[in-house]
Design an enzyme around this catalytic site. Structure first.
Site, PDB file in Angstrom:
ATOM      1  N   LYS A 209      18.343  15.547 -43.340  1.00  0.00           N
ATOM      2  CA  LYS A 209      17.993  15.215 -41.953  1.00  0.00           C
ATOM      3  C   LYS A 209      16.527  14.789 -41.856  1.00  0.00           C
ATOM      4  O   LYS A 209      16.200  13.771 -41.257  1.00  0.00           O
ATOM      5  CB  LYS A 209      18.260  16.400 -41.034  1.00  0.00           C
ATOM      6  CG  LYS A 209      18.009  16.100 -39.555  1.00  0.00           C
ATOM      7  CD  LYS A 209      18.297  17.303 -38.671  1.00  0.00           C
ATOM      8  CE  LYS A 209      19.768  17.595 -38.585  1.00  0.00           C
ATOM      9  NZ  LYS A 209      20.080  18.654 -37.590  1.00  0.00           N
ATOM     10  N   GLU A 215      14.832  20.268 -52.699  1.00  0.00           N
ATOM     11  CA  GLU A 215      15.809  20.041 -53.763  1.00  0.00           C
ATOM     12  C   GLU A 215      16.382  18.628 -53.681  1.00  0.00           C
ATOM     13  O   GLU A 215      16.499  17.923 -54.697  1.00  0.00           O
ATOM     14  CB  GLU A 215      16.946  21.061 -53.676  1.00  0.00           C
ATOM     15  CG  GLU A 215      16.503  22.504 -53.843  1.00  0.00           C
ATOM     16  CD  GLU A 215      16.206  23.194 -52.526  1.00  0.00           C
ATOM     17  OE1 GLU A 215      16.247  24.438 -52.495  1.00  0.00           O
ATOM     18  OE2 GLU A 215      15.920  22.489 -51.525  1.00  0.00           O
ATOM     19  N   GLY A 271      23.900  22.273 -40.223  1.00  0.00           N
ATOM     20  CA  GLY A 271      24.279  21.720 -41.523  1.00  0.00           C
ATOM     21  C   GLY A 271      25.644  22.146 -41.991  1.00  0.00           C
ATOM     22  O   GLY A 271      26.425  21.343 -42.496  1.00  0.00           O
ATOM     23  N   ARG A 272      25.984  23.420 -41.802  1.00  0.00           N
ATOM     24  CA  ARG A 272      27.272  23.909 -42.292  1.00  0.00           C
ATOM     25  C   ARG A 272      28.437  23.487 -41.395  1.00  0.00           C
ATOM     26  O   ARG A 272      29.590  23.793 -41.697  1.00  0.00           O
ATOM     27  CB  ARG A 272      27.216  25.432 -42.434  1.00  0.00           C
ATOM     28  CG  ARG A 272      26.848  26.175 -41.166  1.00  0.00           C
ATOM     29  CD  ARG A 272      26.526  27.643 -41.483  1.00  0.00           C
ATOM     30  NE  ARG A 272      26.055  28.395 -40.339  1.00  0.00           N
ATOM     31  CZ  ARG A 272      24.803  28.409 -39.902  1.00  0.00           C
ATOM     32  NH1 ARG A 272      23.890  27.652 -40.496  1.00  0.00           N
ATOM     33  NH2 ARG A 272      24.456  29.155 -38.872  1.00  0.00           N
ATOM     34  N   GLU A 357      26.275  32.324 -43.845  1.00  0.00           N
ATOM     35  CA  GLU A 357      25.056  31.816 -43.234  1.00  0.00           C
ATOM     36  C   GLU A 357      25.129  31.951 -41.715  1.00  0.00           C
ATOM     37  O   GLU A 357      24.116  32.127 -41.046  1.00  0.00           O
ATOM     38  CB  GLU A 357      24.822  30.351 -43.622  1.00  0.00           C
ATOM     39  CG  GLU A 357      23.402  29.870 -43.358  1.00  0.00           C
ATOM     40  CD  GLU A 357      23.100  28.539 -44.021  1.00  0.00           C
ATOM     41  OE1 GLU A 357      22.570  28.548 -45.150  1.00  0.00           O
ATOM     42  OE2 GLU A 357      23.382  27.492 -43.411  1.00  0.00           O
ATOM     43  N   HIS A 388      45.448  36.470 -62.451  1.00  0.00           N
ATOM     44  CA  HIS A 388      45.192  36.912 -63.816  1.00  0.00           C
ATOM     45  C   HIS A 388      43.738  37.322 -64.025  1.00  0.00           C
ATOM     46  O   HIS A 388      43.276  37.409 -65.162  1.00  0.00           O
ATOM     47  CB  HIS A 388      45.586  35.799 -64.797  1.00  0.00           C
ATOM     48  CG  HIS A 388      47.058  35.552 -64.814  1.00  0.00           C
ATOM     49  ND1 HIS A 388      47.916  36.175 -65.704  1.00  0.00           N
ATOM     50  CD2 HIS A 388      47.844  34.774 -64.015  1.00  0.00           C
ATOM     51  CE1 HIS A 388      49.158  35.775 -65.461  1.00  0.00           C
ATOM     52  NE2 HIS A 388      49.136  34.931 -64.447  1.00  0.00           N
ATOM     53  N   LYS A 508      12.265  29.842 -49.652  1.00  0.00           N
ATOM     54  CA  LYS A 508      11.818  28.461 -49.787  1.00  0.00           C
ATOM     55  C   LYS A 508      10.307  28.358 -49.626  1.00  0.00           C
ATOM     56  O   LYS A 508       9.622  27.639 -50.362  1.00  0.00           O
ATOM     57  CB  LYS A 508      12.530  27.582 -48.765  1.00  0.00           C
ATOM     58  CG  LYS A 508      14.009  27.375 -49.055  1.00  0.00           C
ATOM     59  CD  LYS A 508      14.758  26.838 -47.855  1.00  0.00           C
ATOM     60  CE  LYS A 508      14.293  25.484 -47.426  1.00  0.00           C
ATOM     61  NZ  LYS A 508      15.126  24.938 -46.332  1.00  0.00           N
TER      62      LYS A 508
END
Length: 544
Positions: A209, A215, A271-272, A357, A388, A508
């Protein structure tokens, strides 16, 4: 904002506490024995999804009390406020309108008095036109070759949604194109994603954005260097091989991307919650504009179901209330999401951000410390793989782990008896978790007494079964929206802000301080705790 009474002082909460004391040891075997219709009564459906919640440790009284809790917490008003565009994200003073991303063209949804729906569809139309140019080969790379590879670079909601949607809808994708996703600042992620790609045929989508995310922009710069190295160093090539999903036109232009190829989204989309915005550009490139709009239609169908269905038959409300019931009264700390559909292999990972979050909060909207659990840990793997590995703990361990099973009547890739075996397994697991196997039943099988305790299954392990006809783009949209709104229901009752994420900021900020300390040519003066300072020195020494 009017202050609600503390949640644990409400009449419904106290009644639920008393009810839990009376019935928490009641076994699902007994609940089913008492009610021959339980398996059909405790169900609901909407937007193409069928929910069987009969294998939960609830009675009619439980559901009545949970619905009463929702009423006392003002859930109805909070739902209306979200859909209306009120600024319910109070710590950031923002509206929460991911529902506007999938609203039809004729809808009217206002933020600060302005109808945002035309903006949404303008971006969708721009995305569609761009995707058609790439998919048909009209868009050419710098050297005149068509684009065959797409690499999405983002992190968090700019990665988890797109990669999940690509994997979920791979059956519908354009197979002549390759799609890769880079998120981790670990260089391995970028190197492995691009090692076999031809830069002449590769398009990068940079999703940030602000166009400053550490990152994402680190990976974007590496992508730029990789491209220019492969194309002879001509910086003009960037404009033919990079597009941006951002709102920062200045930074986008400085990077070398033509701002005509910048796709916007808005601060009223977290964002999510953004996979159906321009963040989904890679999804639209993969499945085409029609497939993307079909997915949006599924989202919208679930939105309308959530907005209009009575709470007693409302899928997100029921699932949200059940999650709260286990978290706050049974003290269950996790929920396992178990899709019996290989295409949904990334769905549990996607839900981890959406749920944790959103509701990983320790204070109420007014800033007061909560005195109840919020936000379960979500995890899972596709079946039958999980059977399993970790199912042993769910069946016979000491922790209560409610499960959400997801299954489909039809396989997208029919192969012999595979799908019947898959569905037999998901039904059997839910049945085994609920009813278990008693010591008497084990003995009747001829098991020696010393071995009986090891082969007893206590049962009474709760689960939801979410069923649909087949995994289509619309059903994926409905499934994601189901969990979005279930998360909202929980947060609304807990009286927390499900739409901020301050918890990601501290680490961060500290990283920005440590980076120059790691890279400094001279030994830096460190002011961290003794452990962090020692580790910095050890890293620097190893790098020398």
């Amino acid at each position: 904002m009017s202050e609600l009474p503390p949640l644990t002082t409400t009449t419904a909460w106290r009644a639920l506490g008393d009810h839990y004391t009376r019935m928490h040891e009641t076994h699902l075997r007994d609940l089913f024995a008492r009610d021959a219709q339980r398996g059909t009564r405790f169900t609901a459906e909407g937007a193409g999804l069928y929910l069987d919640y009969s294998k939960n440790r609830v009675t009619d009284e439980t559901i009545t009390l949970l619905l009463k809790l929702a009423e006392e917490a003002g859930l109805r008003g909070k739902v209306d406020a979200m859909f209306r565009g009120d600024k319910i994200n109070i710590t950031e003073n923002r509206a929460v309108l991911h529902t506007a991303l999938r609203a039809p063209r004729n809808a009217v949804i206002k933020v600060d008095g302005e109808n945002v729906v035309p903006q949404v569809h303008a971006v969708l139309d721009k995305m569609a036109a761009f995707c058609q140019r790439v998919r048909t080969g009209e868009w050419k790379g710098h050297s005149g070759k068509r684009i065959r590879n797409v690499v999405n670079i983002g992190i968090g909601g700019s990665d988890l949604g797109p990669v999940m949607a690509y994997e979920a809808l791979r059956h519908y994708t354009m197979r002549e194109m390759t799609f890769r996703f880079v998120s981790n600042v670990d260089g391995i992620d970028f190197v492995e994603a691009t090692h076999d790609l031809d830069p002449h045929e590769t398009l990068f989508i940079i999703s940030s954005k602000t166009f400053t995310t550490l990152e994402t922009m680190t990976n974007a710069q590496s992508a730029r260097d990789w491209l220019l190295q492969g194309l002879g160093g001509d910086s003009k090539a960037v404009a033919k091989h990079f597009v941006a999903v951002s709102t920062n036109a200045k930074k986008v232009a400085e990077f070398g991307i033509d701002t005509a190829n910048m796709f916007e989204f808005w601060d009223w989309v977290g964002g999510r919650y953004s996979m159906d915005s321009a963040i989904g550009l890679s999804t639209m490139l993969a499945v085409g504009p029609d497939g993307f709009r079909e997915m949006l239609s599924g989202f919208h169908q679930m939105d309308e179901h959530f907005r209009t269905a009575p709470f007693a038959k409302n899928l997100p409300v029921l699932m949200g209330l059940l999650a709260l019931w286990y978290a706050d009264f049974f003290k269950a700390e996790t929920i396992a999401v178990l899709p019996y559909e290989q295409y949904l292999k990334r769905f549990p990972a996607y839900l981890q951000q959406l749920t944790m979050e959103s509701n990983g909060k320790h204070v109420t909207l007014s800033g007061k410390q909560v005195d109840y659990a919020t936000g379960a840990i979500f995890w899972g793997e596709p079946g039958t793989n999980g059977q399993h590995s970790f199912y042993q703990l769910i069946h016979q361990g000491t922790r209560l782990i409610p499960c959400d099973f997801i299954a489909f009547s039809h396989a997208l890739t029919p192969l012999g008896r595979h799908h019947d075996m898959l569905i037999a397994n998901v039904l059997a697991q839910a049945e085994a978790l609920a009813f278990g196997k008693t010591a008497d039943e084990v003995r009747k099988e001829g098991t020696p007494d010393w071995l009986v305790p090891h082969r007893v299954f206590q049962g009474n392990r709760p689960s939801n079964m979410i069923f649909a006809d087949r995994l289509t783009p619309a059903i994926l949209g409905a499934l994601v929206a189901l969990y979005e709104h279930s998360v909202f229901v929980q947060g609304a009752i807990w009286n927390i802000d499900s739409f901020d994420q301050w918890g990601v900021e501290l680490g961060k900020a500290l990283a920005q301080k440590i980076i120059p300390e790691l890279e400094a040519p001279a030994e830096p003066v460190l002011s961290h705790d003794s452990s962090t300072s020692n580790l910095i020195r050890r890293y620097r020494a190893a790098r020398k």
